[in-house]
Design a protein around this motif. Structure first.
Motif, PDB file in Angstrom:
ATOM      1  N   ILE A 426       4.319  -8.296  -5.486  1.00 48.47           N
ATOM      2  CA  ILE A 426       3.713  -6.996  -5.153  1.00 48.47           C
ATOM      3  C   ILE A 426       2.198  -7.062  -5.311  1.00 48.47           C
ATOM      4  O   ILE A 426       1.443  -6.605  -4.444  1.00 48.47           O
ATOM      5  CB  ILE A 426       4.296  -5.879  -6.041  1.00 48.47           C
ATOM      6  N   LEU A 427       1.733  -7.632  -6.421  1.00 46.07           N
ATOM      7  CA  LEU A 427       0.297  -7.705  -6.704  1.00 46.07           C
ATOM      8  C   LEU A 427      -0.462  -8.481  -5.628  1.00 46.07           C
ATOM      9  O   LEU A 427      -1.638  -8.210  -5.369  1.00 46.07           O
ATOM     10  CB  LEU A 427       0.057  -8.353  -8.069  1.00 46.07           C
ATOM     11  N   GLN A 428       0.196  -9.440  -5.005  1.00 40.80           N
ATOM     12  CA  GLN A 428      -0.452 -10.263  -4.000  1.00 40.80           C
ATOM     13  C   GLN A 428      -0.392  -9.666  -2.598  1.00 40.80           C
ATOM     14  O   GLN A 428      -1.002 -10.196  -1.675  1.00 40.80           O
ATOM     15  CB  GLN A 428       0.197 -11.656  -4.000  1.00 40.80           C
ATOM     16  N   SER A 429       0.318  -8.561  -2.431  1.00 39.82           N
ATOM     17  CA  SER A 429       0.479  -7.968  -1.103  1.00 39.82           C
ATOM     18  C   SER A 429      -0.788  -7.230  -0.675  1.00 39.82           C
ATOM     19  O   SER A 429      -1.569  -6.750  -1.500  1.00 39.82           O
ATOM     20  CB  SER A 429       1.658  -6.991  -1.103  1.00 39.82           C
ATOM     21  N   ASP A 430      -0.983  -7.139   0.627  1.00 42.78           N
ATOM     22  CA  ASP A 430      -2.175  -6.479   1.168  1.00 42.78           C
ATOM     23  C   ASP A 430      -2.215  -5.003   0.797  1.00 42.78           C
ATOM     24  O   ASP A 430      -3.280  -4.463   0.478  1.00 42.78           O
ATOM     25  CB  ASP A 430      -2.209  -6.630   2.693  1.00 42.78           C
ATOM     26  N   GLY A 431      -1.053  -4.334   0.858  1.00 38.42           N
ATOM     27  CA  GLY A 431      -1.012  -2.906   0.541  1.00 38.42           C
ATOM     28  C   GLY A 431      -1.443  -2.604  -0.874  1.00 38.42           C
ATOM     29  O   GLY A 431      -2.103  -1.594  -1.130  1.00 38.42           O
ATOM     30  N   PHE A 432      -1.089  -3.503  -1.796  1.00 39.11           N
ATOM     31  CA  PHE A 432      -1.526  -3.283  -3.175  1.00 39.11           C
ATOM     32  C   PHE A 432      -3.015  -3.546  -3.318  1.00 39.11           C
ATOM     33  O   PHE A 432      -3.730  -2.777  -3.964  1.00 39.11           O
ATOM     34  CB  PHE A 432      -0.743  -4.151  -4.156  1.00 39.11           C
ATOM     35  N   LYS A 433      -3.488  -4.623  -2.736  1.00 40.26           N
ATOM     36  CA  LYS A 433      -4.908  -4.950  -2.839  1.00 40.26           C
ATOM     37  C   LYS A 433      -5.777  -3.810  -2.315  1.00 40.26           C
ATOM     38  O   LYS A 433      -6.842  -3.514  -2.866  1.00 40.26           O
ATOM     39  CB  LYS A 433      -5.198  -6.234  -2.064  1.00 40.26           C
ATOM     40  N   GLU A 434      -5.316  -3.158  -1.249  1.00 38.92           N
ATOM     41  CA  GLU A 434      -6.089  -2.075  -0.627  1.00 38.92           C
ATOM     42  C   GLU A 434      -5.801  -0.714  -1.256  1.00 38.92           C
ATOM     43  O   GLU A 434      -6.444   0.278  -0.904  1.00 38.92           O
ATOM     44  CB  GLU A 434      -5.756  -2.008   0.864  1.00 38.92           C
ATOM     45  N   ALA A 435      -4.820  -0.656  -2.160  1.00 38.70           N
ATOM     46  CA  ALA A 435      -4.368   0.598  -2.780  1.00 38.70           C
ATOM     47  C   ALA A 435      -3.860   1.588  -1.742  1.00 38.70           C
ATOM     48  O   ALA A 435      -3.838   2.793  -1.976  1.00 38.70           O
ATOM     49  CB  ALA A 435      -5.480   1.237  -3.617  1.00 38.70           C
ATOM     50  N   SER A 436      -3.408   1.075  -0.603  1.00 39.06           N
ATOM     51  CA  SER A 436      -2.910   1.948   0.467  1.00 39.06           C
ATOM     52  C   SER A 436      -1.415   2.195   0.358  1.00 39.06           C
ATOM     53  O   SER A 436      -0.837   2.921   1.170  1.00 39.06           O
ATOM     54  CB  SER A 436      -3.222   1.320   1.830  1.00 39.06           C
ATOM     55  N   TYR A 437      -0.767   1.592  -0.618  1.00 33.93           N
ATOM     56  CA  TYR A 437       0.681   1.736  -0.780  1.00 33.93           C
ATOM     57  C   TYR A 437       1.065   3.184  -1.087  1.00 33.93           C
ATOM     58  O   TYR A 437       0.296   3.951  -1.656  1.00 33.93           O
ATOM     59  CB  TYR A 437       1.172   0.810  -1.891  1.00 33.93           C
ATOM     60  N   ASN A 438       2.299   3.543  -0.685  1.00 35.76           N
ATOM     61  CA  ASN A 438       2.832   4.870  -1.007  1.00 35.76           C
ATOM     62  C   ASN A 438       4.193   4.709  -1.674  1.00 35.76           C
ATOM     63  O   ASN A 438       4.580   3.604  -2.062  1.00 35.76           O
ATOM     64  CB  ASN A 438       2.916   5.744   0.254  1.00 35.76           C
ATOM     65  N   THR A 439       4.925   5.801  -1.812  1.00 35.63           N
ATOM     66  CA  THR A 439       6.189   5.763  -2.555  1.00 35.63           C
ATOM     67  C   THR A 439       7.273   4.956  -1.846  1.00 35.63           C
ATOM     68  O   THR A 439       8.290   4.614  -2.459  1.00 35.63           O
ATOM     69  CB  THR A 439       6.704   7.187  -2.816  1.00 35.63           C
ATOM     70  N   ASN A 440       7.093   4.651  -0.575  1.00 33.30           N
ATOM     71  CA  ASN A 440       8.078   3.876   0.176  1.00 33.30           C
ATOM     72  C   ASN A 440       7.666   2.419   0.369  1.00 33.30           C
ATOM     73  O   ASN A 440       8.364   1.666   1.044  1.00 33.30           O
ATOM     74  CB  ASN A 440       8.307   4.517   1.551  1.00 33.30           C
ATOM     75  N   TYR A 441       6.537   2.032  -0.190  1.00 30.28           N
ATOM     76  CA  TYR A 441       5.967   0.717   0.099  1.00 30.28           C
ATOM     77  C   TYR A 441       6.902  -0.429  -0.300  1.00 30.28           C
ATOM     78  O   TYR A 441       7.096  -1.389   0.465  1.00 30.28           O
ATOM     79  CB  TYR A 441       4.622   0.575  -0.615  1.00 30.28           C
ATOM     80  N   ILE A 442       7.471  -0.356  -1.488  1.00 28.07           N
ATOM     81  CA  ILE A 442       8.339  -1.443  -1.926  1.00 28.07           C
ATOM     82  C   ILE A 442       9.559  -1.565  -1.020  1.00 28.07           C
ATOM     83  O   ILE A 442       9.919  -2.665  -0.575  1.00 28.07           O
ATOM     84  CB  ILE A 442       8.761  -1.245  -3.392  1.00 28.07           C
ATOM     85  N   GLU A 443      10.187  -0.438  -0.723  1.00 23.91           N
ATOM     86  CA  GLU A 443      11.394  -0.468   0.099  1.00 23.91           C
ATOM     87  C   GLU A 443      11.100  -0.882   1.542  1.00 23.91           C
ATOM     88  O   GLU A 443      11.817  -1.697   2.127  1.00 23.91           O
ATOM     89  CB  GLU A 443      12.061   0.921   0.092  1.00 23.91           C
ATOM     90  N   GLN A 444      10.032  -0.304   2.107  1.00 28.43           N
ATOM     91  CA  GLN A 444       9.794  -0.471   3.540  1.00 28.43           C
ATOM     92  C   GLN A 444       8.917  -1.663   3.899  1.00 28.43           C
ATOM     93  O   GLN A 444       8.903  -2.087   5.058  1.00 28.43           O
ATOM     94  CB  GLN A 444       9.169   0.812   4.107  1.00 28.43           C
ATOM     95  N   VAL A 445       8.182  -2.200   2.937  1.00 30.21           N
ATOM     96  CA  VAL A 445       7.303  -3.336   3.225  1.00 30.21           C
ATOM     97  C   VAL A 445       7.730  -4.575   2.442  1.00 30.21           C
ATOM     98  O   VAL A 445       8.108  -5.589   3.021  1.00 30.21           O
ATOM     99  CB  VAL A 445       5.824  -2.995   2.942  1.00 30.21           C
ATOM    100  N   ILE A 446       7.667  -4.507   1.124  1.00 30.36           N
ATOM    101  CA  ILE A 446       7.969  -5.683   0.301  1.00 30.36           C
ATOM    102  C   ILE A 446       9.404  -6.168   0.533  1.00 30.36           C
ATOM    103  O   ILE A 446       9.637  -7.337   0.868  1.00 30.36           O
ATOM    104  CB  ILE A 446       7.755  -5.384  -1.193  1.00 30.36           C
ATOM    105  N   LEU A 447      10.365  -5.271   0.388  1.00 32.38           N
ATOM    106  CA  LEU A 447      11.762  -5.675   0.552  1.00 32.38           C
ATOM    107  C   LEU A 447      12.111  -5.913   2.012  1.00 32.38           C
ATOM    108  O   LEU A 447      12.924  -6.785   2.322  1.00 32.38           O
ATOM    109  CB  LEU A 447      12.688  -4.619  -0.062  1.00 32.38           C
ATOM    110  N   ALA A 448      11.494  -5.153   2.918  1.00 34.35           N
ATOM    111  CA  ALA A 448      11.752  -5.349   4.350  1.00 34.35           C
ATOM    112  C   ALA A 448      11.246  -6.716   4.793  1.00 34.35           C
ATOM    113  O   ALA A 448      11.920  -7.420   5.559  1.00 34.35           O
ATOM    114  CB  ALA A 448      11.085  -4.242   5.159  1.00 34.35           C
ATOM    115  N   ASP A 449      10.068  -7.113   4.335  1.00 34.33           N
ATOM    116  CA  ASP A 449       9.529  -8.428   4.678  1.00 34.33           C
ATOM    117  C   ASP A 449      10.434  -9.538   4.152  1.00 34.33           C
ATOM    118  O   ASP A 449      10.645 -10.559   4.815  1.00 34.33           O
ATOM    119  CB  ASP A 449       8.126  -8.601   4.091  1.00 34.33           C
ATOM    120  N   ARG A 450      10.974  -9.329   2.949  1.00 35.44           N
ATOM    121  CA  ARG A 450      11.859 -10.342   2.386  1.00 35.44           C
ATOM    122  C   ARG A 450      13.137 -10.462   3.218  1.00 35.44           C
ATOM    123  O   ARG A 450      13.637 -11.567   3.462  1.00 35.44           O
ATOM    124  CB  ARG A 450      12.215  -9.997   0.948  1.00 35.44           C
TER     125      ARG A 450
END
Length: 457
Positions: A426-450
């Motif tokens: 998560i810490l290495q993801s672009d959304g975290f670096k930019e602080a643009s993540y929201n409440t769905n970020y883990i489900e819709q980006v991190i886990l979706a990418d995996r």
């Protein structure tokens, strides 16, 4: 000031409360279940009493045994920590009846804010913006359908007595509502003994922003810098930070004044946290208030330099707050990662077991571990799977992120599977670096990418 205080909790938070009490030269009494007899918090306490079996209902939720332990050991106060009985108005009232100080707000305030529908009404009354939704609880599916049609889909069905991510259903379209309503009622009835439901507009691309306050009996109220708690999975927080780099100083002050005013009008004392959703236009909408210490209070302590557990104890003892609003200014940036005994690569299944090797990479500026374990500790299947809170505080967010990644990489835990690598992911993801993540970020980006990567193998 109190001479002896009982801690009605376990694990990491019990350790932190015991240490705060010892710093204040107050005797600490622990209660523990049979599963926790060899735990760190038990050995750190000045006195420790076994109050029941491993199931929470037999021990940490056993109000009669806890009150009895406090009375038998001569405790003047009880600190509930977070979870378990920390937001139970019946337990707070029982403490009051037994002339034992509950270190938290009064039972009537806990009752008011614990009912999410009543809390929402109170916030509207005191000028706090709320999410569009039902006025009070909804008992019939037909009424829920009518409200959902008025405010527009998607909507949330939420248990009025719920908390911690339980008793919540997301509804995208009318055809889903009836079955979800009945399921949410049933879950609420089983979990809380109260099947009251309310309907709320679902803001999907929102930030979860919360602001903690603390108030004493003399009318002093201090609001603390906001925390961004948007990184969640299944409504459970994973990583928190303070402050939010997307919120300006003027917005912080405006939101702080709103919650401080509401706190005063409520007649609220001790600490509590207002939770908001922030949309893309930086409009804030009240979700709920937690009438207790938060797991993530540590990031607030780091960016302010204020010790909140000690302040709680002082306020409960009738003393004034030991700091003012001017002392609560933002100083640097703090991150907290929740290190859990779970397997993120197999459905986040809990992984209890014995820790046979442990290395926390301490001994460097800005690194803090809040934990209730040592090598040889057993992660029990009966309780929350959190092993430790890993906190980093530096002058700059980017520096704090870099240090957190290094700390997580050096951390060693043997004997149990953890989410250590997942946190770094998560810490290495672009959304975290930019602080643009929201409440769905883990489900819709991190886990979706995996899932995409897994499908390509």
């Amino acid at each position: 000031m109190f001479k002896k205080v009982l801690i009605a909790n376990r694990g990491e938070i019990a350790v932190q409360i015991i240490r705060a009490l010892h710093d204040m030269d107050i005797t600490a009494v622990a209660v523990y279940s049979s599963a926790d007899k060899d735990s760190l918090f038990v050995s750190l306490a000045d006195e420790a009493i076994c109050i029941g079996g491993p199931q929470p209902s037999d021990s940490y939720l056993n109000m009669a045994e806890i009150i009895s332990a406090a009375s038998l050991t001569g405790c003047e106060a009880i600190h509930p920590g977070y979870g378990f009985l920390s937001e139970n108005e019946e337990f707070a009232a029982l403490c009051e009846q037994c002339h034992i100080k509950f270190i938290g707000p009064d039972s009537d305030i806990i009752s008011l804010m614990g009912d999410k529908a009543n809390a929402r009404d109170a916030m509207k009354k005191y000028g706090v913006p709320v999410i569009p939704g039902s006025e009070g609880v909804v008992n019939q599916v037909s009424d829920a359908k009518q409200i959902a049609d008025e405010i527009g889909y998607p909507v949330l069905l939420k248990s009025a007595a719920g908390g911690g991510g339980k008793g919540i259903r997301e509804i995208d379209e009318p055809s889903q509502l009836e079955a979800a309503f009945l399921a949410t009622q049933q879950e609420a009835r089983i979990s809380y003994g109260d099947d009251s439901i309310y309907v709320e507009k679902l803001l999907r691309d929102a930030k979860h922003i919360e602001m903690q306050v603390i108030a004493d009996n003399s009318g002093h109220v201090v609001y603390l810098p906001e925390r961004d708690c948007s990184l969640q999975r299944s409504h459970q927080k994973v990583i928190e930070e303070s402050p939010s780099i997307l919120i300006s100083e003027s917005e912080r002050k405006e939101l702080g004044n709103i919650v401080a005013t509401a706190t005063s009008k409520l007649g609220y004392t001790n600490t509590g946290t207002y939770e908001f959703l922030m949309d893309n236009d930086h409009h804030f909408y009240f979700m709920e208030m937690n009438t207790r210490l938060q797991v993530e209070h540590t990031v607030t302590e780091e960016v302010t330099g204020l010790e909140l557990i000690k302040a709680q104890i002082l306020v409960a003892a009738g003393e004034d707050l030991p700091f003012t609003q001017a002392d609560a200014a933002v100083k640097g940036h703090a991150l907290e990662c929740r290190l859990n005994a779970e397997d993120p690569y197999h459905g986040f299944a809990p992984r209890p077991g014995k820790i046979n090797h442990l290395y926390f990479p301490v001994g460097t500026m800005g690194v803090r571990f809040d934990s209730g374990i040592i090598a040889g500790s057993f992660i029990s299947p009966y309780y929350d799977s959190m092993i430790a809170k890993v906190i980093v505080h530096m002058n700059d967010r980017d520096v704090a992120i870099t240090k957190m990644k290094r700390v997580l990489s050096e951390l060693e835990i043997g004997g149990v599977t953890t989410n250590q690598d997942f946190l770094n992911e998560i810490l290495q993801s672009d959304g975290f670096k930019e602080a643009s993540y929201n409440t769905n970020y883990i489900e819709q980006v991190i886990l979706a990418d995996r899932r995409v990567l897994d499908g390509a193998k």
